[in-house]
Design a protein around this motif. Structure first.
Motif, PDB file in Angstrom:
ATOM      1  N   LEU A  10      80.893  -7.914  89.079  1.00 45.86           N
ATOM      2  CA  LEU A  10      80.834  -6.930  90.158  1.00 45.86           C
ATOM      3  C   LEU A  10      82.148  -6.870  90.929  1.00 45.86           C
ATOM      4  O   LEU A  10      82.567  -5.796  91.382  1.00 45.86           O
ATOM      5  N   GLN A  11      82.811  -8.020  91.072  1.00 42.77           N
ATOM      6  CA  GLN A  11      84.096  -8.045  91.761  1.00 42.77           C
ATOM      7  C   GLN A  11      85.140  -7.258  90.988  1.00 42.77           C
ATOM      8  O   GLN A  11      85.986  -6.566  91.575  1.00 42.77           O
ATOM      9  N   LYS A  12      85.082  -7.349  89.654  1.00 42.68           N
ATOM     10  CA  LYS A  12      86.021  -6.586  88.823  1.00 42.68           C
ATOM     11  C   LYS A  12      85.797  -5.088  88.968  1.00 42.68           C
ATOM     12  O   LYS A  12      86.744  -4.303  88.961  1.00 42.68           O
ATOM     13  N   VAL A  13      84.525  -4.698  89.126  1.00 43.98           N
ATOM     14  CA  VAL A  13      84.226  -3.283  89.367  1.00 43.98           C
ATOM     15  C   VAL A  13      84.781  -2.860  90.718  1.00 43.98           C
ATOM     16  O   VAL A  13      85.404  -1.798  90.862  1.00 43.98           O
ATOM     17  N   LYS A  14      84.597  -3.717  91.719  1.00 46.65           N
ATOM     18  CA  LYS A  14      85.101  -3.433  93.058  1.00 46.65           C
ATOM     19  C   LYS A  14      86.619  -3.310  93.077  1.00 46.65           C
ATOM     20  O   LYS A  14      87.182  -2.438  93.763  1.00 46.65           O
ATOM     21  N   ASP A  15      87.289  -4.174  92.300  1.00 48.52           N
ATOM     22  CA  ASP A  15      88.751  -4.181  92.272  1.00 48.52           C
ATOM     23  C   ASP A  15      89.322  -3.115  91.353  1.00 48.52           C
ATOM     24  O   ASP A  15      90.551  -2.983  91.243  1.00 48.52           O
ATOM     25  N   GLY A  16      88.462  -2.374  90.673  1.00 43.97           N
ATOM     26  CA  GLY A  16      88.924  -1.321  89.779  1.00 43.97           C
ATOM     27  C   GLY A  16      89.379  -1.807  88.413  1.00 43.97           C
ATOM     28  O   GLY A  16      89.944  -1.043  87.630  1.00 43.97           O
ATOM     29  N   GLU A  17      89.134  -3.080  88.112  1.00 46.97           N
ATOM     30  CA  GLU A  17      89.521  -3.638  86.819  1.00 46.97           C
ATOM     31  C   GLU A  17      88.518  -3.277  85.723  1.00 46.97           C
ATOM     32  O   GLU A  17      88.814  -3.392  84.527  1.00 46.97           O
ATOM     33  N   LEU A  18      87.330  -2.835  86.141  1.00 47.84           N
ATOM     34  CA  LEU A  18      86.263  -2.524  85.202  1.00 47.84           C
ATOM     35  C   LEU A  18      85.487  -1.331  85.737  1.00 47.84           C
ATOM     36  O   LEU A  18      85.232  -1.235  86.940  1.00 47.84           O
ATOM     37  N   SER A  19      85.132  -0.407  84.857  1.00 47.00           N
ATOM     38  CA  SER A  19      84.353   0.746  85.296  1.00 47.00           C
ATOM     39  C   SER A  19      82.883   0.356  85.417  1.00 47.00           C
ATOM     40  O   SER A  19      82.433  -0.592  84.765  1.00 47.00           O
ATOM     41  N   PRO A  20      82.109   1.064  86.226  1.00 50.19           N
ATOM     42  CA  PRO A  20      80.673   0.761  86.338  1.00 50.19           C
ATOM     43  C   PRO A  20      79.967   0.835  84.988  1.00 50.19           C
ATOM     44  O   PRO A  20      79.066   0.034  84.704  1.00 50.19           O
ATOM     45  N   GLU A  21      80.368   1.792  84.159  1.00 53.94           N
ATOM     46  CA  GLU A  21      79.755   1.949  82.843  1.00 53.94           C
ATOM     47  C   GLU A  21      80.020   0.741  81.956  1.00 53.94           C
ATOM     48  O   GLU A  21      79.133   0.263  81.235  1.00 53.94           O
ATOM     49  N   GLU A  22      81.257   0.222  82.027  1.00 51.85           N
ATOM     50  CA  GLU A  22      81.595  -0.968  81.240  1.00 51.85           C
ATOM     51  C   GLU A  22      80.824  -2.190  81.719  1.00 51.85           C
ATOM     52  O   GLU A  22      80.386  -3.028  80.921  1.00 51.85           O
ATOM     53  N   ALA A  23      80.639  -2.274  83.029  1.00 49.24           N
ATOM     54  CA  ALA A  23      79.890  -3.402  83.590  1.00 49.24           C
ATOM     55  C   ALA A  23      78.432  -3.362  83.144  1.00 49.24           C
ATOM     56  O   ALA A  23      77.843  -4.391  82.784  1.00 49.24           O
ATOM     57  N   VAL A  24      77.832  -2.161  83.190  1.00 47.74           N
ATOM     58  CA  VAL A  24      76.442  -2.006  82.745  1.00 47.74           C
ATOM     59  C   VAL A  24      76.299  -2.398  81.284  1.00 47.74           C
ATOM     60  O   VAL A  24      75.332  -3.065  80.897  1.00 47.74           O
ATOM     61  N   LEU A  25      77.268  -2.015  80.460  1.00 51.08           N
ATOM     62  CA  LEU A  25      77.233  -2.343  79.037  1.00 51.08           C
ATOM     63  C   LEU A  25      77.274  -3.857  78.820  1.00 51.08           C
ATOM     64  O   LEU A  25      76.535  -4.399  77.996  1.00 51.08           O
TER      65      LEU A  25
END
Length: 252
Positions: A10-25
């Motif tokens: 979730l921190q990577k999503v917050k920092d823009g290192e990972l998209s929400p879609e990639e995190a869900v996957l």
């Protein structure tokens, strides 16, 4: 460990290192690991705060080694194995680091001693013969991050033994009362303390004990308020529940 990984994701999503879609996957791809003979629930800790526990009875040593090794590979610590017989423990211990207690038949892989709750869990037994079930409860609670005090052989046949430890009982956040025969210990303890009491009937007793059924029924019919009951000889279930209560309860 899984909770920490989720937070990092979730921190990577917050920092823009990972998209929400990639995190869900990533979350979808790792709910369990299929070993063929077992499907390891990798999200158990994320959902419940406690990793999956291995029930050793009925499993081969090779299966236990495979499951524990897969959990270790995911960063698992304090992997709890219940109902692990001595013969299987010897084989498992030759392959992976194992702490084993023959009395409770509890095995722990990657044991790490850490207290994560402020309260104390008291484990009391009616007699010495109840100790294997009590130790299953006590070790389970300890592995789950609790301080445990043992009060063994304090049954109602010699009530003064229990009363001499009243200060310990009244200071506890949770009390686990383990007893066979007529199972009266749970009612007595329930009438003395102001905390939840988890009653564990054991199969110890003579013929009319019906392998723990009489103790189970006595505990279910307890006149003391605040007493809950787990199944016959289910020390693990009592230790697990006591840990959950202790972690919620905070300071007394």
């Amino acid at each position: 460990m899984e909770q920490q990984k989720a937070l990092e994701l979730l921190q990577k999503v917050k920092d823009g290192e990972l998209s929400p879609e990639e995190a869900v996957l990533k979350l979808k791809m790792s709910p369990f690991e299929d070993l063929g003979y077992a499907k390891i629930d990798l999200h158990r800790e994320l959902r419940q705060g406690i990793p999956e526990v291995i029930f050793g009875s009925g499993k081969t040593p090779e299966q236990i080694i495979g499951i524990a090794s897969a959990m270790q590979a995911r960063g698992g610590e304090n992997i709890l194995i219940t109902r692990l017989c001595t013969e299987s423990a010897k084989i498992v211990g030759e392959q992976i680091p194992l702490t084993y207690d023959p009395m409770s038949k509890i095995g722990i892989v990657g044991r790490k001693s850490e207290i994560t709750a402020s309260g104390t869990i008291a484990v009391a037994t009616g007699g010495t013969s109840d100790m294997p079930v009590a130790e299953e409860a006590a070790l389970t609670a300890e592995v789950l991050g609790n301080k445990v005090v043992r009060l063994y052989d304090v049954g109602v046949a010699g009530l003064h033994r229990l009363l001499s430890k009243l200060d310990v009982l009244m200071d506890a956040q949770v009390v686990i009362a383990v007893a066979g025969m007529e199972g009266a210990l749970a009612s007595v303890v329930g009438g003395l303390v102001d905390c939840p009491v988890i009653a564990v009937p054991t199969s110890i007793g003579y013929g009319s004990n019906f392998n723990g059924l009489s103790a189970l029924l006595s505990m279910l019919n307890s006149c003391a308020s605040g007493v809950s009951v787990v199944n016959i000889d289910n020390g693990f279930g009592a230790g697990y529940l006591a840990s959950m209560i202790n972690h919620i309860g905070g300071n007394r």
